[in-house]
Design an enzyme around this catalytic site. Structure first.
Site, PDB file in Angstrom:
ATOM      1  N   ALA A 118       0.868  -1.176   0.000  1.00  0.00           N
ATOM      2  CA  ALA A 118       0.000   0.000   0.000  1.00  0.00           C
ATOM      3  C   ALA A 118       0.906   1.228   0.000  1.00  0.00           C
ATOM      4  O   ALA A 118       2.073   1.152   0.390  1.00  0.00           O
ATOM      5  CB  ALA A 118      -0.879  -0.015   1.239  1.00  0.00           C
ATOM      6  N   GLU A 170      -0.680  -9.161  -0.526  1.00  0.00           N
ATOM      7  CA  GLU A 170      -2.099  -9.388  -0.234  1.00  0.00           C
ATOM      8  C   GLU A 170      -2.939  -9.350  -1.515  1.00  0.00           C
ATOM      9  O   GLU A 170      -3.844 -10.166  -1.700  1.00  0.00           O
ATOM     10  CB  GLU A 170      -2.602  -8.343   0.774  1.00  0.00           C
ATOM     11  CG  GLU A 170      -1.977  -8.555   2.144  1.00  0.00           C
ATOM     12  CD  GLU A 170      -2.287  -7.428   3.123  1.00  0.00           C
ATOM     13  OE1 GLU A 170      -2.031  -6.250   2.764  1.00  0.00           O
ATOM     14  OE2 GLU A 170      -2.788  -7.702   4.218  1.00  0.00           O
ATOM     15  N   GLU A 183       4.950  -5.144   7.043  1.00  0.00           N
ATOM     16  CA  GLU A 183       4.249  -4.060   7.744  1.00  0.00           C
ATOM     17  C   GLU A 183       4.761  -3.866   9.161  1.00  0.00           C
ATOM     18  O   GLU A 183       4.764  -2.755   9.689  1.00  0.00           O
ATOM     19  CB  GLU A 183       2.739  -4.328   7.784  1.00  0.00           C
ATOM     20  CG  GLU A 183       2.038  -4.206   6.442  1.00  0.00           C
ATOM     21  CD  GLU A 183       1.971  -5.505   5.664  1.00  0.00           C
ATOM     22  OE1 GLU A 183       2.771  -6.430   5.939  1.00  0.00           O
ATOM     23  OE2 GLU A 183       1.118  -5.595   4.765  1.00  0.00           O
ATOM     24  N   GLY A 234       0.710  -4.930   1.034  1.00  0.00           N
ATOM     25  CA  GLY A 234      -0.515  -4.966   0.241  1.00  0.00           C
ATOM     26  C   GLY A 234      -0.305  -5.594  -1.130  1.00  0.00           C
ATOM     27  O   GLY A 234      -1.252  -6.111  -1.730  1.00  0.00           O
TER      28      GLY A 234
HETATM   29  C1  HXC Z   1       5.095   4.362  -1.185  1.00  0.00           C
HETATM   30  C2  HXC Z   1       6.987   3.394  -2.045  1.00  0.00           C
HETATM   31  C3  HXC Z   1       6.619   2.150  -1.513  1.00  0.00           C
HETATM   32  C4  HXC Z   1       5.377   2.052  -0.791  1.00  0.00           C
HETATM   33  C5  HXC Z   1       8.498   1.913  -2.529  1.00  0.00           C
HETATM   34  N1  HXC Z   1       8.143   3.209  -2.671  1.00  0.00           N
HETATM   35  N2  HXC Z   1       7.592   1.243  -1.835  1.00  0.00           N
HETATM   36  N3  HXC Z   1       6.217   4.484  -1.878  1.00  0.00           N
HETATM   37  N4  HXC Z   1       4.671   3.198  -0.658  1.00  0.00           N
HETATM   38  N5  HXC Z   1       4.933   0.924  -0.283  1.00  0.00           N
HETATM   39  C6  HXC Z   1       8.890   4.270  -3.342  1.00  0.00           C
HETATM   40  C7  HXC Z   1      10.107   4.686  -2.566  1.00  0.00           C
HETATM   41  O1  HXC Z   1       9.752   5.595  -1.561  1.00  0.00           O
HETATM   42  C8  HXC Z   1      10.956   5.284  -3.655  1.00  0.00           C
HETATM   43  O2  HXC Z   1      10.494   6.586  -3.931  1.00  0.00           O
HETATM   44  C9  HXC Z   1      10.660   4.435  -4.865  1.00  0.00           C
HETATM   45  O3  HXC Z   1       9.408   3.790  -4.587  1.00  0.00           O
HETATM   46  C10 HXC Z   1      11.697   3.362  -5.084  1.00  0.00           C
HETATM   47  O4  HXC Z   1      11.866   2.639  -3.871  1.00  0.00           O
HETATM   48  P1  HXC Z   1      13.302   2.388  -3.202  1.00  0.00           P
HETATM   49  O5  HXC Z   1      13.055   2.074  -1.785  1.00  0.00           O
HETATM   50  O6  HXC Z   1      14.246   3.506  -3.524  1.00  0.00           O
HETATM   51  O7  HXC Z   1      13.766   1.087  -4.022  1.00  0.00           O
HETATM   52  P2  HXC Z   1      14.739  -0.069  -3.520  1.00  0.00           P
HETATM   53  O8  HXC Z   1      15.914   0.495  -2.759  1.00  0.00           O
HETATM   54  O9  HXC Z   1      15.019  -0.905  -4.724  1.00  0.00           O
HETATM   55  O10 HXC Z   1      13.875  -0.926  -2.463  1.00  0.00           O
HETATM   56  C11 HXC Z   1      12.740  -1.627  -2.881  1.00  0.00           C
HETATM   57  C12 HXC Z   1      11.886  -2.052  -1.671  1.00  0.00           C
HETATM   58  C13 HXC Z   1      11.583  -0.803  -0.796  1.00  0.00           C
HETATM   59  C14 HXC Z   1      12.631  -3.109  -0.837  1.00  0.00           C
HETATM   60  C15 HXC Z   1      10.606  -2.679  -2.213  1.00  0.00           C
HETATM   61  O11 HXC Z   1      11.053   0.219  -1.645  1.00  0.00           O
HETATM   62  C16 HXC Z   1      10.612  -1.056   0.301  1.00  0.00           C
HETATM   63  O12 HXC Z   1      10.952  -1.652   1.314  1.00  0.00           O
HETATM   64  N6  HXC Z   1       9.375  -0.579   0.120  1.00  0.00           N
HETATM   65  C17 HXC Z   1       8.352  -0.615   1.148  1.00  0.00           C
HETATM   66  C18 HXC Z   1       7.823  -2.026   1.318  1.00  0.00           C
HETATM   67  C19 HXC Z   1       6.780  -2.058   2.397  1.00  0.00           C
HETATM   68  O13 HXC Z   1       7.037  -1.748   3.565  1.00  0.00           O
HETATM   69  N7  HXC Z   1       5.570  -2.434   2.014  1.00  0.00           N
HETATM   70  C20 HXC Z   1       4.426  -2.482   2.937  1.00  0.00           C
HETATM   71  C21 HXC Z   1       3.691  -1.172   2.886  1.00  0.00           C
HETATM   72  S1  HXC Z   1       2.414  -1.102   4.090  1.00  0.00           S
HETATM   73  P3  HXC Z   1      11.499   7.834  -4.152  1.00  0.00           P
HETATM   74  O14 HXC Z   1      10.587   9.003  -4.300  1.00  0.00           O
HETATM   75  O15 HXC Z   1      12.397   7.883  -2.968  1.00  0.00           O
HETATM   76  O16 HXC Z   1      12.236   7.455  -5.424  1.00  0.00           O
HETATM   77  C22 HXC Z   1       1.207  -2.033   3.455  1.00  0.00           C
HETATM   78  C23 HXC Z   1       0.000  -2.142   4.315  1.00  0.00           C
HETATM   79  C24 HXC Z   1      -1.044  -2.934   3.633  1.00  0.00           C
HETATM   80  O17 HXC Z   1       1.276  -2.552   2.373  1.00  0.00           O
HETATM   81  C25 HXC Z   1      -2.342  -2.751   4.308  1.00  0.00           C
HETATM   82  C26 HXC Z   1      -3.486  -3.267   3.522  1.00  0.00           C
HETATM   83  C27 HXC Z   1      -3.686  -2.681   2.210  1.00  0.00           C
END
Ligand code: HXC
Length: 257
Positions: free
Chosen positions: A65, A111, A131, A108
């Site tokens: 998400a 999911e 998360e 998400g």
């Molecule tokens: C918003 C995101 C994002 C996310 C990545 N980006 N994931 N933005 N929400 N979930 C953005 C980053 O901020 C970044 O923006 C760009 O995408 C590239 O990501 P990087 O981190 O620079 O890439 P990388 O170093 O290759 O790492 C990839 C990654 C990492 C390991 C996937 O991005 C990451 O850990 N993302 C978050 C994963 C996460 O925690 N997901 C769960 C979210 S909560 P900029 O502007 O800096 O270039 C969730 C709750 C669900 O899903 C609830 C029910 C729906």
């Protein structure tokens, strides 16, 4: 309809939806989920569509998400808007949906893949529920569907540590139907979807409903449900055609009725 966050393509009886927010690794913002549901609504209504594929990019199916969109939400806002109710609609579709996953399927994103009927994974796929590292838990069914898919031990470990698992581990654990080389993922997804779409659509739909029932009911009730559905299929033209074609040693011509 013009979409900003997804791309849509149809070929024969198959529809492909490609998640498309490359700069955010397909982070699933509300607008994307609304567009996805609008596209799925259309395919559900379209009698010419028999199977749907959802995919992302080589790097990410979806990285979760959208954290930026979520971060300042308050409890009453979240509760009143109930954005994950809209996510649920993806998992309640009656036509079959395949998730074709390459790269990250996190939070998400994992999911969403699990809401689909099965997952085809590229060998580059990485699945996880990270998360916990953000101070929250999965909110779109992750604790439930992952546990049903891989069992308590692995689901618990993944949800409590945020560790990712690669495609091979996900296949061993039963989360994905099949792993293929990344270069072949879309071809395999099209082919698999075409195979399904060539079957009788009402029969495909009830087969899906019966498999899903296995998670909702007792074995005894589930078997009874399946048996009633099986008998009911003898009211379809496609059952008559399928069995006649077999006995006449020819290909069936299903009319989806
Ligand atoms: C918003 C995101 C994002 C996310 C990545 N980006 N994931 N933005 N929400 N979930 C953005 C980053 O901020 C970044 O923006 C760009 O995408 C590239 O990501 P990087 O981190 O620079 O890439 P990388 O170093 O290759 O790492 C990839 C990654 C990492 C390991 C996937 O991005 C990451 O850990 N993302 C978050 C994963 C996460 O925690 N997901 C769960 C979210 S909560 P900029 O502007 O800096 O270039 C969730 C709750 C669900 O899903 C609830 C029910 C729906």
């Amino acid at each position: 309809m013009a979409y900003e966050n997804i791309r849509v393509e149809t070929r024969g009886r198959v529809a492909l939806v490609t998640l498309h927010r490359p700069a955010q690794l397909n982070a699933l913002c509300n607008a994307l989920i609304a567009e996805l549901n609008a596209a799925l609504d259309g395919f559900d209504r379209d009698e010419g569509i028999g199977c749907i594929v959802i995919t992302g990019s080589d790097k990410a199916f979806a990285a979760g998400a959208d954290i930026a969109e979520m971060r300042e939400r308050t409890h009453p806002e979240f509760y009143m808007a109930d954005p994950f109710g809209e996510w649920d609609r993806v998992g309640r579709r009656r036509k079959p949906i395949i998730a074709a996953v390459a790269g990250y399927a996190l939070g998400g994103g994992c999911e969403l893949a699990m809401m689909c009927d099965f997952i085809l994974a590229a060998d580059t796929a990485k699945f996880g529920q990270p998360e916990i590292k953000l101070g929250v838990i999965p909110g779109a069914g992750g604790t439930q569907r992952l546990t049903r898919a891989v069992g308590k031990a692995k689901a618990m470990e993944l949800c409590l540590t945020g560790r990712m698992m690669d495609a091979a581990e996900a296949e061993r654990a039963g989360l994905v139907a099949r792993v293929v080389p990344a270069a072949d993922l879309l071809d395999e997804a099209w082919k698999t979807a075409e195979t399904i779409a060539a079957m009788s659509l009402p029969v495909v739909m009830v087969a899906k409903e019966c498999v899903d029932r296995a998670f909702e009911t007792t074995l005894d009730e589930g078997v009874r449900f399946e048996r009633r559905v099986f008998y009911g299929l003898f009211a379809t033209a496609d059952q008559k055609e399928g069995m006649a074609a077999f006995l006449e040693k020819r290909k069936p011509r299903f009319e989806h009725r």
